[in-house]
Write an enzyme that holds these catalytic residues in place. Structure first.
Site, PDB file in Angstrom:
ATOM      1  N   GLU A 161       1.706  -9.078  11.946  1.00 10.87           N
ATOM      2  CA  GLU A 161       1.519  -8.688  10.542  1.00 10.87           C
ATOM      3  C   GLU A 161       2.868  -8.398   9.868  1.00 10.87           C
ATOM      4  O   GLU A 161       3.115  -8.807   8.746  1.00 10.87           O
ATOM      5  CB  GLU A 161       0.610  -7.447  10.486  1.00 10.87           C
ATOM      6  CG  GLU A 161       0.218  -7.042   9.075  1.00 10.87           C
ATOM      7  CD  GLU A 161      -0.733  -5.838   9.063  1.00 10.87           C
ATOM      8  OE1 GLU A 161      -0.976  -5.238  10.139  1.00 10.87           O
ATOM      9  OE2 GLU A 161      -1.230  -5.500   7.973  1.00 10.87           O
ATOM     10  N   ASP A 220       0.779  -1.244   0.000  1.00 13.91           N
ATOM     11  CA  ASP A 220       0.000   0.000   0.000  1.00 13.91           C
ATOM     12  C   ASP A 220       0.810   1.295   0.000  1.00 13.91           C
ATOM     13  O   ASP A 220       0.599   2.157  -0.825  1.00 13.91           O
ATOM     14  CB  ASP A 220      -0.917   0.040   1.238  1.00 13.91           C
ATOM     15  CG  ASP A 220      -1.848  -1.159   1.335  1.00 13.91           C
ATOM     16  OD1 ASP A 220      -1.710  -2.102   0.542  1.00 13.91           O
ATOM     17  OD2 ASP A 220      -2.714  -1.151   2.225  1.00 13.91           O
TER      18      ASP A 220
END
Ligand code: DGY
Length: 430
Positions: A402, A173
Site C-alpha cells: 500500500e 486521511d
C-alpha cells in the site's frame, strides 16, 4: 552488461505478470477491492487508478471497473468514496454507520475525482474500438454530473475551489494538513471497534483521536440526512484541499477532452469557464514566501502551512505559471534527495515527518505517478525518471504494498495492493 540488462528485463516481465495477477486476484466480479480484508469493497479513486492499470491488458474489464463504480452514483451526482457491493464484516464503518439511502449501499462522501482521466486513458489504449467509444459515451454524462456536483455542492460560492468535508474525502486521511481542523472537530461519544488495526500495525495507521473525529463527522452528516446544503452550513470540518483541487482540475481537463467527442457546445462552454475559475482559485492558495501551495481551512479562513505532497499536485493539475512549476520541482527535488526512495508525503526535515504512518511521510505509488506525470508535463524529466525508478525499486524490494518507508524501503500497510499493481502497469513499468 548485456546479461545484466537481460536479467533486469526478466525481472520486469515477472513483476508485470505479478501485477496482472494481483488485479485479477482482487477482482470481486466486475469491481476491484484495494486489498483483501483491510478494504473489502470498491473505493472510488482506487478504482480509477485500477481501471488505468487494467486497461494495459484488458480494455473491456477496465470499462467495467468504472461502470460498477458509477452504479453507486447518487441522483444528485455524488460519486461515493465506497460502494458496498456485497456485505463483508471486516471493515468499519460499514453501510449502516453511513446510513445512506442508495442501492447498492454506499458511503456519503466522495474522493479525489479521476474517472474522466481514467476514461480518457482507456480510450487511448482502445484504439478505434467502437464498443469502447459507446461505453465512453454512456459514461460521459455521469462524469459530467459528478463534476456539476462538485461545483454546486462543494463550491456554493463559485470561488473555483471546492471544499472537502471529511479527511477521507481528500484521500490523504491522516495528513498533518488536517491536524488543525480536526482538533476543532468534536470526538464521537460512540464506542466502536476499529478493524484496521487488527490487520495492520497501529503504528502505520491513523491515531485513535483522529478516528474518533472521523466517526463524529459521519454521524453528524447521517443525522443531517446527507442534505448537502445543511452539511455545508453546519460542518466543523471544511477544507479547500490543494491536492483534491489539483486532481479535480486535471479530471476536468480530461472531461473537456471527452466533451469534444461526446458532449454538447453548452457542456464545453461550461467546462471551459470552470477551468478558468479553477486556475484562479488555485492561485489563491499560493504562498509566494514559502514557494508552495497550501490548503485552506474554510471554517477559520487560515492557510494550513504544512509541507505535504499535496502542495506539489498542481503539477499534475497543470500550471500555467512555469516559474511556480520550476520552484515546486526544485523543492520536491530537495525532499527526494534526502530519501533513499522518493517521493515522501511529508518533507523529511519537518518535525511532523513520520516515515511509517500512512499519509505522514511514506511513499505512495499513486502519488509518485501523479507527481512523475506532472513533472514530465512541465519539463522536469530527470526528477520524473527518478520517481519511476524509485517506485520500481520499491516494488522489487518489498512487493506491491500500500505504501513504503522512504528511508528504508520497507513495505507498509496492506499487502497485495491493487493500486500498486496498477501504478506499475500504467506508469512505472510502462
Ligand atoms: C480507510 O478506511 O482507511 C479509508 O481510507 C477510508 O476511506
Amino acid at each position: 552488461m548485456e546479461a545484466d540488462q537481460a536479467a533486469r528485463q526478466d525481472d520486469l516481465r515477472a513483476l508485470r505478470a505479478r501485477a496482472v495477477e494481483i488485479l485479477r486476484t482482487n477482482d470481486r466480479g466486475g469491481y476491484t477491492v484495494p486489498t483483501d480484508g483491510l478494504y473489502p469493497f470498491q473505493w472510488n479513486w482506487d478504482s480509477a487508478f485500477c481501471a488505468m492499470g487494467i486497461a494495459t491488458f484488458d480494455v473491456d474489464r477496465a470499462w467495467t471497473e468504472l461502470e460498477s463504480l458509477y452504479a453507486g452514483q447518487w441522483d444528485n451526482g455524488l460519486l461515493p468514496h465506497i460502494v458496498f457491493h456485497h456485505v463483508v464484516d471486516s471493515y468499519y464503518p460499514g453501510p449502516d454507520v453511513w446510513g445512506a439511502q442508495h442501492e447498492p449501499r454506499t458511503s456519503g462522501i466522495s474522493q479525489p475525482p479521476l474517472t474522466a482521466t481514467a476514461a480518457r486513458f482507456i480510450l487511448a489504449r482502445a484504439g478505434d474500438d467502437p464498443t469502447s467509444e459507446a461505453r465512453a459515451a454512456a459514461l460521459y454524462p455521469k462524469i459530467l454530473a459528478l463534476h456539476d456536483w462538485w461545483a454546486r455542492e462543494r463550491d456554493p460560492g463559485g470561488t473555483g475551489l471546492v471544499g472537502v468535508l471529511h479527511p477521507w474525502e481528500s484521500g490523504a486521511d491522516n495528513s498533518p494538513m488536517w491536524d488543525e481542523p480536526l482538533r476543532a472537530t468534536p470526538a464521537t461519544s460512540t464506542k466502536f471497534a476499529r478493524r484496521d488495526v487488527a490487520m495492520v500495525d497501529a503504528a502505520m495507521r491513523p491515531h485513535q483521536w483522529e478516528y474518533e473525529r472521523y466517526i463524529h463527522l459521519v454521524e453528524l452528516y447521517r443525522g443531517l440526512k446527507w442534505d448537502g446544503a445543511r452539511i455545508w452550513a453546519e460542518t466543523p470540518f471544511k477544507v479547500a484541499d490543494v491536492g483534491l483541487n489539483a486532481i479535480l482540475m486535471r479530471d476536468e481537463q480530461d472531461l473537456l477532452a471527452l466533451a469534444q467527442r461526446f458532449g454538447s457546445p453548452g457542456d464545453r462552454g461550461r467546462l471551459r469557464a470552470r477551468a478558468e475559475r479553477r486556475q484562479e482559485g488555485l492561485e489563491t492558495l499560493w504562498d509566494g514566501q514559502a514557494g508552495s501551495y497550501f490548503s485552506r481551512d474554510l471554517v477559520s479562513g487560515r492557510a494550513l502551512k504544512i509541507a505535504s505532497h499535496a502542495g506539489f499536485l498542481p503539477l499534475w493539475g497543470g500550471l500555467e505559471n512555469t516559474d511556480r512549476a520550476d520552484r515546486l520541482a526544485a523543492e520536491l527535488g530537495r525532499w527526494v534527495a534526502q530519501c533513499r526512495y522518493g517521493a515522501p508525503t511529508m518533507s523529511p526535515d519537518d518535525p511532523l515527518f513520520d516515515q511509517k504512518r500512512y499519509w505522514r511521510g511514506p511513499v505512495w505509488g499513486i502519488v509518485n505517478w501523479m507527481l512523475g506525470d506532472g513533472l514530465a508535463r512541465h519539463g522536469h524529466d530527470d526528477l520524473a525518471r527518478r520517481l519511476r525508478a524509485d517506485f520500481r525499486a520499491l516494488v522489487m524490494r518489498s512487493g506491491f504494498r500500500e505504501y513504503f518507508d522512504p528511508l528504508t524501503g520497507d513495505g507498509l500497510g496492506g499487502e497485495v495492493f491493487s493500486w500498486a499493481a496498477a501504478t506499475a502497469l500504467a506508469w512505472a513499468f510502462d
